[in-house]
Design a protein around this motif. Structure first.
Motif, PDB file in Angstrom:
ATOM      1  N   TYR A   2    -120.650 -26.831  35.547  1.00  0.00           N
ATOM      2  CA  TYR A   2    -120.735 -27.368  34.268  1.00  0.00           C
ATOM      3  C   TYR A   2    -122.312 -27.624  34.146  1.00  0.00           C
ATOM      4  O   TYR A   2    -123.224 -28.019  35.053  1.00  0.00           O
ATOM      5  N   CYS A   3    -122.932 -27.360  33.154  1.00  0.00           N
ATOM      6  CA  CYS A   3    -124.259 -27.352  32.627  1.00  0.00           C
ATOM      7  C   CYS A   3    -124.444 -28.688  31.956  1.00  0.00           C
ATOM      8  O   CYS A   3    -123.478 -29.210  31.415  1.00  0.00           O
ATOM      9  N   ALA A   4    -125.455 -29.534  32.371  1.00  0.00           N
ATOM     10  CA  ALA A   4    -125.700 -30.965  31.959  1.00  0.00           C
ATOM     11  C   ALA A   4    -126.837 -31.391  31.205  1.00  0.00           C
ATOM     12  O   ALA A   4    -127.835 -30.700  31.813  1.00  0.00           O
ATOM     13  N   PHE A   5    -126.905 -32.123  30.453  1.00  0.00           N
ATOM     14  CA  PHE A   5    -128.316 -32.808  29.817  1.00  0.00           C
ATOM     15  C   PHE A   5    -128.704 -34.102  30.269  1.00  0.00           C
ATOM     16  O   PHE A   5    -128.218 -35.001  29.564  1.00  0.00           O
ATOM     17  N   PRO A   6    -129.029 -33.996  31.568  1.00  0.00           N
ATOM     18  CA  PRO A   6    -129.615 -35.467  32.044  1.00  0.00           C
ATOM     19  C   PRO A   6    -130.748 -36.129  31.068  1.00  0.00           C
ATOM     20  O   PRO A   6    -130.848 -37.348  31.209  1.00  0.00           O
ATOM     21  N   GLY A   7    -131.503 -35.292  30.855  1.00  0.00           N
ATOM     22  CA  GLY A   7    -132.660 -35.833  30.364  1.00  0.00           C
ATOM     23  C   GLY A   7    -133.950 -35.829  31.322  1.00  0.00           C
ATOM     24  O   GLY A   7    -134.919 -35.327  31.145  1.00  0.00           O
ATOM     25  N   CYS A  43    -134.197 -35.659  35.803  1.00  0.00           N
ATOM     26  CA  CYS A  43    -133.354 -35.562  37.094  1.00  0.00           C
ATOM     27  C   CYS A  43    -132.911 -36.632  37.846  1.00  0.00           C
ATOM     28  O   CYS A  43    -132.198 -36.410  38.802  1.00  0.00           O
ATOM     29  N   HIS A  44    -133.477 -37.682  37.550  1.00  0.00           N
ATOM     30  CA  HIS A  44    -133.225 -38.816  38.166  1.00  0.00           C
ATOM     31  C   HIS A  44    -132.336 -39.729  37.624  1.00  0.00           C
ATOM     32  O   HIS A  44    -131.895 -40.855  38.171  1.00  0.00           O
ATOM     33  N   SER A  45    -131.632 -39.406  36.481  1.00  0.00           N
ATOM     34  CA  SER A  45    -130.566 -40.096  35.839  1.00  0.00           C
ATOM     35  C   SER A  45    -129.492 -40.085  36.740  1.00  0.00           C
ATOM     36  O   SER A  45    -128.966 -39.008  37.149  1.00  0.00           O
ATOM     37  N   ALA A  46    -128.718 -41.270  36.500  1.00  0.00           N
ATOM     38  CA  ALA A  46    -127.317 -41.487  37.249  1.00  0.00           C
ATOM     39  C   ALA A  46    -126.447 -40.326  36.679  1.00  0.00           C
ATOM     40  O   ALA A  46    -126.422 -40.279  35.345  1.00  0.00           O
ATOM     41  N   PRO A  47    -125.560 -39.923  37.265  1.00  0.00           N
ATOM     42  CA  PRO A  47    -124.539 -38.961  36.666  1.00  0.00           C
ATOM     43  C   PRO A  47    -123.678 -39.579  35.798  1.00  0.00           C
ATOM     44  O   PRO A  47    -123.391 -38.796  34.519  1.00  0.00           O
ATOM     45  N   ASP A  48    -123.211 -40.648  35.729  1.00  0.00           N
ATOM     46  CA  ASP A  48    -122.285 -41.400  34.927  1.00  0.00           C
ATOM     47  C   ASP A  48    -122.756 -41.941  33.748  1.00  0.00           C
ATOM     48  O   ASP A  48    -122.288 -42.519  32.571  1.00  0.00           O
ATOM     49  N   THR A  49    -124.307 -41.556  33.542  1.00  0.00           N
ATOM     50  CA  THR A  49    -125.024 -41.634  32.136  1.00  0.00           C
ATOM     51  C   THR A  49    -125.115 -40.580  31.397  1.00  0.00           C
ATOM     52  O   THR A  49    -125.657 -40.758  30.255  1.00  0.00           O
ATOM     53  N   ILE A  50    -124.819 -39.501  31.959  1.00  0.00           N
ATOM     54  CA  ILE A  50    -124.891 -38.308  31.145  1.00  0.00           C
ATOM     55  C   ILE A  50    -123.709 -38.075  30.137  1.00  0.00           C
ATOM     56  O   ILE A  50    -122.733 -38.159  30.467  1.00  0.00           O
ATOM     57  N   ARG A  51    -124.282 -37.943  28.955  1.00  0.00           N
ATOM     58  CA  ARG A  51    -123.303 -37.931  27.860  1.00  0.00           C
ATOM     59  C   ARG A  51    -122.958 -36.285  27.384  1.00  0.00           C
ATOM     60  O   ARG A  51    -121.946 -36.252  26.970  1.00  0.00           O
TER      61      ARG A  51
END
Length: 122
Positions: free
Chosen positions: A95-100, A102-110
Protein backbone atom coordinates in the motif's frame (compact mmCIF):
# COMPACT_ATOMS: atom_id res chain seq x y z
CA UNK A 1 -8.53 15.36 -1.68
CA UNK A 2 -5.48 13.11 -1.55
CA UNK A 3 -5.51 10.31 -4.10
CA UNK A 4 -2.95 7.52 -4.33
CA UNK A 5 -3.00 4.97 -7.14
CA UNK A 6 -0.58 2.04 -7.02
CA UNK A 7 0.58 -0.13 -9.89
CA UNK A 8 3.28 -2.65 -10.64
CA UNK A 9 2.47 -5.62 -8.46
CA UNK A 10 2.61 -9.14 -9.78
CA UNK A 11 4.08 -12.58 -9.54
CA UNK A 12 7.84 -13.16 -9.44
CA UNK A 13 10.24 -15.91 -8.51
CA UNK A 14 12.54 -15.61 -5.53
CA UNK A 15 15.55 -13.49 -6.33
CA UNK A 16 13.64 -11.48 -8.90
CA UNK A 17 12.73 -7.81 -9.02
CA UNK A 18 9.61 -5.67 -9.23
CA UNK A 19 9.01 -1.94 -9.23
CA UNK A 20 5.89 -0.53 -7.63
CA UNK A 21 4.62 2.93 -8.53
CA UNK A 22 2.21 5.23 -6.75
CA UNK A 23 0.76 8.23 -8.57
CA UNK A 24 -0.15 10.91 -6.07
CA UNK A 25 -2.43 13.93 -6.29
CA UNK A 26 -4.25 16.37 -4.04
CA UNK A 27 -1.28 17.85 -2.19
CA UNK A 28 2.00 19.65 -2.87
CA UNK A 29 4.16 16.70 -3.80
CA UNK A 30 7.55 18.17 -2.92
CA UNK A 31 6.54 19.24 0.59
CA UNK A 32 5.48 15.99 2.20
CA UNK A 33 6.51 12.41 2.79
CA UNK A 34 5.12 9.31 1.11
CA UNK A 35 5.50 5.77 2.30
CA UNK A 36 4.99 2.14 1.39
CA UNK A 37 3.42 -0.36 3.77
CA UNK A 38 2.64 -4.03 3.27
CA UNK A 39 0.27 -6.54 4.74
CA UNK A 40 0.82 -10.25 4.45
CA UNK A 41 -2.05 -12.69 4.95
CA UNK A 42 -2.82 -13.05 8.64
CA UNK A 43 -0.41 -10.29 9.65
CA UNK A 44 -0.71 -6.65 10.55
CA UNK A 45 0.14 -3.89 8.12
CA UNK A 46 3.77 -2.88 8.50
CA UNK A 47 5.90 -0.04 7.24
CA UNK A 48 8.37 -0.83 4.46
CA UNK A 49 9.90 2.46 3.38
CA UNK A 50 9.33 6.20 3.56
CA UNK A 51 10.74 9.19 1.69
CA UNK A 52 10.71 12.78 2.83
CA UNK A 53 10.31 14.87 -0.32
CA UNK A 54 11.60 18.04 1.33
CA UNK A 55 14.95 16.66 2.47
CA UNK A 56 15.21 13.54 0.34
CA UNK A 57 15.67 11.44 3.47
CA UNK A 58 14.71 7.80 3.20
CA UNK A 59 13.86 5.22 5.81
CA UNK A 60 13.57 1.45 5.50
CA UNK A 61 12.36 -1.45 7.57
CA UNK A 62 15.22 -3.72 8.61
CA UNK A 63 13.72 -6.58 6.61
CA UNK A 64 14.15 -4.74 3.31
CA UNK A 65 17.31 -2.68 3.83
CA UNK A 66 19.77 -3.19 1.04
CA UNK A 67 17.16 -4.78 -1.22
CA UNK A 68 14.44 -2.13 -1.65
CA UNK A 69 14.84 1.47 -2.78
CA UNK A 70 12.21 4.19 -2.48
CA UNK A 71 12.41 7.20 -4.77
CA UNK A 72 10.40 10.17 -6.00
CA UNK A 73 9.75 11.21 -9.58
CA UNK A 74 8.81 14.83 -8.99
CA UNK A 75 7.85 15.49 -12.62
CA UNK A 76 5.33 12.65 -12.57
CA UNK A 77 4.29 13.08 -8.92
CA UNK A 78 5.06 9.43 -8.42
CA UNK A 79 6.79 7.52 -5.66
CA UNK A 80 8.40 4.24 -6.62
CA UNK A 81 9.57 1.20 -4.70
CA UNK A 82 12.27 -0.77 -6.48
CA UNK A 83 12.36 -4.26 -4.99
CA UNK A 84 15.35 -6.48 -5.71
CA UNK A 85 16.32 -9.84 -4.32
CA UNK A 86 12.71 -10.66 -3.54
CA UNK A 87 12.02 -13.42 -1.04
CA UNK A 88 8.87 -15.47 -0.43
CA UNK A 89 8.42 -13.58 2.83
CA UNK A 90 8.00 -10.37 0.82
CA UNK A 91 4.68 -11.72 -0.43
CA UNK A 92 2.02 -9.22 0.62
CA UNK A 93 -0.34 -6.53 -0.54
CA UNK A 94 1.64 -3.31 -0.79
CA UNK A 95 0.00 0.00 0.00
CA UNK A 96 1.07 3.52 -0.78
CA UNK A 97 0.39 5.92 2.07
CA UNK A 98 0.47 9.65 2.74
CA UNK A 99 1.78 10.09 6.24
CA UNK A 100 2.88 13.65 5.60
CA UNK A 101 5.91 13.02 7.77
CA UNK A 102 8.03 9.86 7.95
CA UNK A 103 7.87 9.97 11.74
CA UNK A 104 4.08 9.90 11.87
CA UNK A 105 2.56 6.97 13.70
CA UNK A 106 0.90 4.52 11.29
CA UNK A 107 -2.43 4.73 13.06
CA UNK A 108 -2.59 8.45 12.27
CA UNK A 109 -2.39 7.91 8.50
CA UNK A 110 -5.73 8.57 6.83
CA UNK A 111 -4.83 8.41 3.15
CA UNK A 112 -4.04 5.07 1.54
CA UNK A 113 -3.97 3.62 -1.93
CA UNK A 114 -6.03 0.61 -2.87
CA UNK A 115 -3.07 -1.77 -2.67
CA UNK A 116 -1.23 -3.91 -5.18
CA UNK A 117 -0.46 -7.58 -4.65
CA UNK A 118 3.05 -8.99 -4.81
CA UNK A 119 3.59 -12.74 -4.79
CA UNK A 120 7.08 -14.23 -4.58
CA UNK A 121 7.41 -17.93 -5.25
CA UNK A 122 10.21 -20.08 -3.86
Amino acid sequence: EVQLVESGGGFVQAGGSLTLSCAASGFTFDEYALAWFRQAPGKERAGVACIDATHGSTYYADAVKGRFTISNDYAKRTVRLQMNGLKPEDTATYYCAFPGDCHSAPDTIRDWGQGTAVTVSS
